[in-house]
Write an enzyme that holds these catalytic residues in place. Sequence first.
Site, PDB file in Angstrom:
ATOM      1  N   ASN A  10      16.468  -2.275 -14.672  1.00 58.26           N
ATOM      2  CA  ASN A  10      17.627  -2.168 -13.790  1.00 58.26           C
ATOM      3  C   ASN A  10      18.379  -3.493 -13.868  1.00 58.26           C
ATOM      4  O   ASN A  10      17.967  -4.474 -13.261  1.00 58.26           O
ATOM      5  CB  ASN A  10      17.132  -1.884 -12.359  1.00 58.26           C
ATOM      6  CG  ASN A  10      18.250  -1.918 -11.338  1.00 58.26           C
ATOM      7  OD1 ASN A  10      19.429  -1.964 -11.691  1.00 58.26           O
ATOM      8  ND2 ASN A  10      17.879  -1.908 -10.059  1.00 58.26           N
ATOM      9  N   TRP A  11      19.454  -3.485 -14.639  1.00 58.72           N
ATOM     10  CA  TRP A  11      20.176  -4.743 -14.875  1.00 58.72           C
ATOM     11  C   TRP A  11      21.026  -5.142 -13.675  1.00 58.72           C
ATOM     12  O   TRP A  11      21.602  -6.235 -13.645  1.00 58.72           O
ATOM     13  CB  TRP A  11      21.044  -4.622 -16.132  1.00 58.72           C
ATOM     14  CG  TRP A  11      20.264  -4.422 -17.410  1.00 58.72           C
ATOM     15  CD1 TRP A  11      18.900  -4.300 -17.538  1.00 58.72           C
ATOM     16  CD2 TRP A  11      20.782  -4.320 -18.742  1.00 58.72           C
ATOM     17  NE1 TRP A  11      18.548  -4.136 -18.854  1.00 58.72           N
ATOM     18  CE2 TRP A  11      19.688  -4.138 -19.624  1.00 58.72           C
ATOM     19  CE3 TRP A  11      22.071  -4.366 -19.283  1.00 58.72           C
ATOM     20  CZ2 TRP A  11      19.853  -4.006 -21.004  1.00 58.72           C
ATOM     21  CZ3 TRP A  11      22.234  -4.228 -20.669  1.00 58.72           C
ATOM     22  CH2 TRP A  11      21.136  -4.061 -21.511  1.00 58.72           C
ATOM     23  N   LYS A  12      21.173  -4.263 -12.709  1.00 57.56           N
ATOM     24  CA  LYS A  12      21.996  -4.515 -11.517  1.00 57.56           C
ATOM     25  C   LYS A  12      23.399  -4.974 -11.945  1.00 57.56           C
ATOM     26  O   LYS A  12      23.878  -4.555 -12.994  1.00 57.56           O
ATOM     27  CB  LYS A  12      21.300  -5.511 -10.583  1.00 57.56           C
ATOM     28  CG  LYS A  12      19.878  -5.038 -10.234  1.00 57.56           C
ATOM     29  CD  LYS A  12      19.246  -5.775  -9.104  1.00 57.56           C
ATOM     30  CE  LYS A  12      17.839  -5.224  -8.859  1.00 57.56           C
ATOM     31  NZ  LYS A  12      17.165  -5.870  -7.739  1.00 57.56           N
ATOM     32  N   HIS A  96      18.400   3.251  -4.513  1.00 58.42           N
ATOM     33  CA  HIS A  96      17.850   1.890  -4.560  1.00 58.42           C
ATOM     34  C   HIS A  96      18.055   1.220  -3.197  1.00 58.42           C
ATOM     35  O   HIS A  96      19.072   1.456  -2.534  1.00 58.42           O
ATOM     36  CB  HIS A  96      18.545   1.086  -5.659  1.00 58.42           C
ATOM     37  CG  HIS A  96      17.879  -0.218  -5.930  1.00 58.42           C
ATOM     38  ND1 HIS A  96      18.076  -1.317  -5.122  1.00 58.42           N
ATOM     39  CD2 HIS A  96      16.989  -0.593  -6.877  1.00 58.42           C
ATOM     40  CE1 HIS A  96      17.335  -2.322  -5.584  1.00 58.42           C
ATOM     41  NE2 HIS A  96      16.671  -1.900  -6.648  1.00 58.42           N
ATOM     42  N   GLU A  98      19.066  -1.581  -2.412  1.00 61.55           N
ATOM     43  CA  GLU A  98      20.337  -2.297  -2.292  1.00 61.55           C
ATOM     44  C   GLU A  98      21.491  -1.331  -1.980  1.00 61.55           C
ATOM     45  O   GLU A  98      22.429  -1.689  -1.269  1.00 61.55           O
ATOM     46  CB  GLU A  98      20.610  -3.102  -3.580  1.00 61.55           C
ATOM     47  CG  GLU A  98      19.689  -4.312  -3.661  1.00 61.55           C
ATOM     48  CD  GLU A  98      19.350  -4.771  -5.071  1.00 61.55           C
ATOM     49  OE1 GLU A  98      20.038  -4.389  -6.031  1.00 61.55           O
ATOM     50  OE2 GLU A  98      18.353  -5.520  -5.211  1.00 61.55           O
ATOM     51  N   GLU A 168       9.394   0.711  -4.285  1.00 60.84           N
ATOM     52  CA  GLU A 168       9.925  -0.650  -4.330  1.00 60.84           C
ATOM     53  C   GLU A 168       9.920  -1.261  -2.934  1.00 60.84           C
ATOM     54  O   GLU A 168      10.876  -1.085  -2.170  1.00 60.84           O
ATOM     55  CB  GLU A 168      11.360  -0.633  -4.865  1.00 60.84           C
ATOM     56  CG  GLU A 168      11.470  -0.142  -6.292  1.00 60.84           C
ATOM     57  CD  GLU A 168      12.659  -0.783  -7.002  1.00 60.84           C
ATOM     58  OE1 GLU A 168      12.445  -1.317  -8.094  1.00 60.84           O
ATOM     59  OE2 GLU A 168      13.763  -0.787  -6.450  1.00 60.84           O
ATOM     60  N   GLY A 174      13.226  -9.104  -6.028  1.00 60.11           N
ATOM     61  CA  GLY A 174      13.973 -10.329  -6.301  1.00 60.11           C
ATOM     62  C   GLY A 174      13.449 -11.556  -5.574  1.00 60.11           C
ATOM     63  O   GLY A 174      14.114 -12.582  -5.527  1.00 60.11           O
ATOM     64  N   SER A 214       9.648  -7.653  -8.374  1.00 57.33           N
ATOM     65  CA  SER A 214       9.127  -8.874  -8.993  1.00 57.33           C
ATOM     66  C   SER A 214       8.082  -8.627 -10.081  1.00 57.33           C
ATOM     67  O   SER A 214       7.164  -9.425 -10.262  1.00 57.33           O
ATOM     68  CB  SER A 214       8.579  -9.826  -7.923  1.00 57.33           C
ATOM     69  OG  SER A 214       9.620 -10.224  -7.041  1.00 57.33           O
ATOM     70  N   GLY A 235      13.799  -5.388 -12.321  1.00 61.18           N
ATOM     71  CA  GLY A 235      15.123  -5.976 -12.115  1.00 61.18           C
ATOM     72  C   GLY A 235      15.268  -7.247 -12.926  1.00 61.18           C
ATOM     73  O   GLY A 235      15.503  -7.222 -14.137  1.00 61.18           O
ATOM     74  N   GLY A 236      15.089  -8.393 -12.268  1.00 59.73           N
ATOM     75  CA  GLY A 236      15.318  -9.700 -12.894  1.00 59.73           C
ATOM     76  C   GLY A 236      14.718  -9.854 -14.279  1.00 59.73           C
ATOM     77  O   GLY A 236      15.397 -10.323 -15.205  1.00 59.73           O
TER      78      GLY A 236
HETATM   79  P1  PGA Z   1      13.176  -7.305  -9.260  1.00 59.39           P
HETATM   80  O1  PGA Z   1      14.011  -5.997  -8.858  1.00 59.39           O
HETATM   81  O2  PGA Z   1      12.319  -6.911 -10.439  1.00 59.39           O
HETATM   82  O3  PGA Z   1      14.213  -8.330  -9.613  1.00 59.39           O
HETATM   83  O4  PGA Z   1      12.358  -7.690  -8.087  1.00 59.39           O
HETATM   84  C1  PGA Z   1      13.456  -4.720  -8.931  1.00 59.39           C
HETATM   85  C2  PGA Z   1      14.474  -3.689  -8.516  1.00 59.39           C
HETATM   86  O5  PGA Z   1      15.218  -3.942  -7.550  1.00 59.39           O
HETATM   87  O6  PGA Z   1      14.581  -2.606  -9.126  1.00 59.39           O
END
Ligand code: PGA
Length: 254
Positions: A10-12, A96, A98, A168, A174, A214, A235-236
């Site tokens: 997930n590149w956001k 998600h 977010e 999640e 993050g 994470s 994500g990251g």
């Molecule tokens: P993260 O994000 O790996 O940066 O913690 C995961 C996500 O929100 O899908």
Amino acid sequence: MGRRKFIAGNWKMNTSRESAVQLARQLAAHLGRVEDVDIALCPPACYLLAVHEEIAGTRLALGAQNMHHEKSGAFTGEVSPVMLCDCHCTHVIIGHSERRQFFGEDDELVNRKIIAALSHNLNPIVCVGESLDQRESGKTMEVVGTQLRHALVGVRPEQLRDVTIAYEPIWAIGTGRVASPEQAEQVHAHLRSVLTSMYGADLSMVIRIQYGGSVKGDNAAGILAQPNVDGALVGGASLKAEEFIAIVLAGVPA
Ligand code: PGA
């Protein structure tokens, strides 16, 4: 029981056209022929086609990070399931945290999007997860169970096979504060028991439940080794080719 691991990046709201293409190209070169693990890249919507060009013909699938539930219409700024299919997406992340937190998506909207995705043959990755407050007050299982039940209202058994669940925990996203393999396994086992109560044991055993929050190259193996953890939503670490490659390789069966 043979659930193949599924790792999604997930590149956001990150990358530029140039860096997205470069990342996709590197991943295609290193992971494009990896067998026994399913892989999806979810770039920002405006780079879907550019990423598609790099991964076409490889084993990497393309996913979007969100969508509107209508096919078309006066919904300024939104992207429809038909448009995602037109851009070669096979997957879409729905609900998600977010989106729930910053864009007001509630369980009902999440459910509508899942139904719409399935009706357009897009495979939804459905996110659930508790906040730190909810975990500390012992409400984790109740919160994620309720989110999952609401998300799947009206999803028929034959459609459920196309659904991936992503657990999640919000406190792990993050933050560098990854859930321990045991914490993840506990919640995943609970989510599977919710699926069993809704759809029966046979079907619940084939549904994949990813962990997200994470995940990195050096902690992926321990998490992915858990019996009810069937992959990761990253994500990251999905923005760095070598990290994402290490996570995918940790999912290859020994
Ligand atoms: P993260 O994000 O790996 O940066 O913690 C995961 C996500 O929100 O899908």
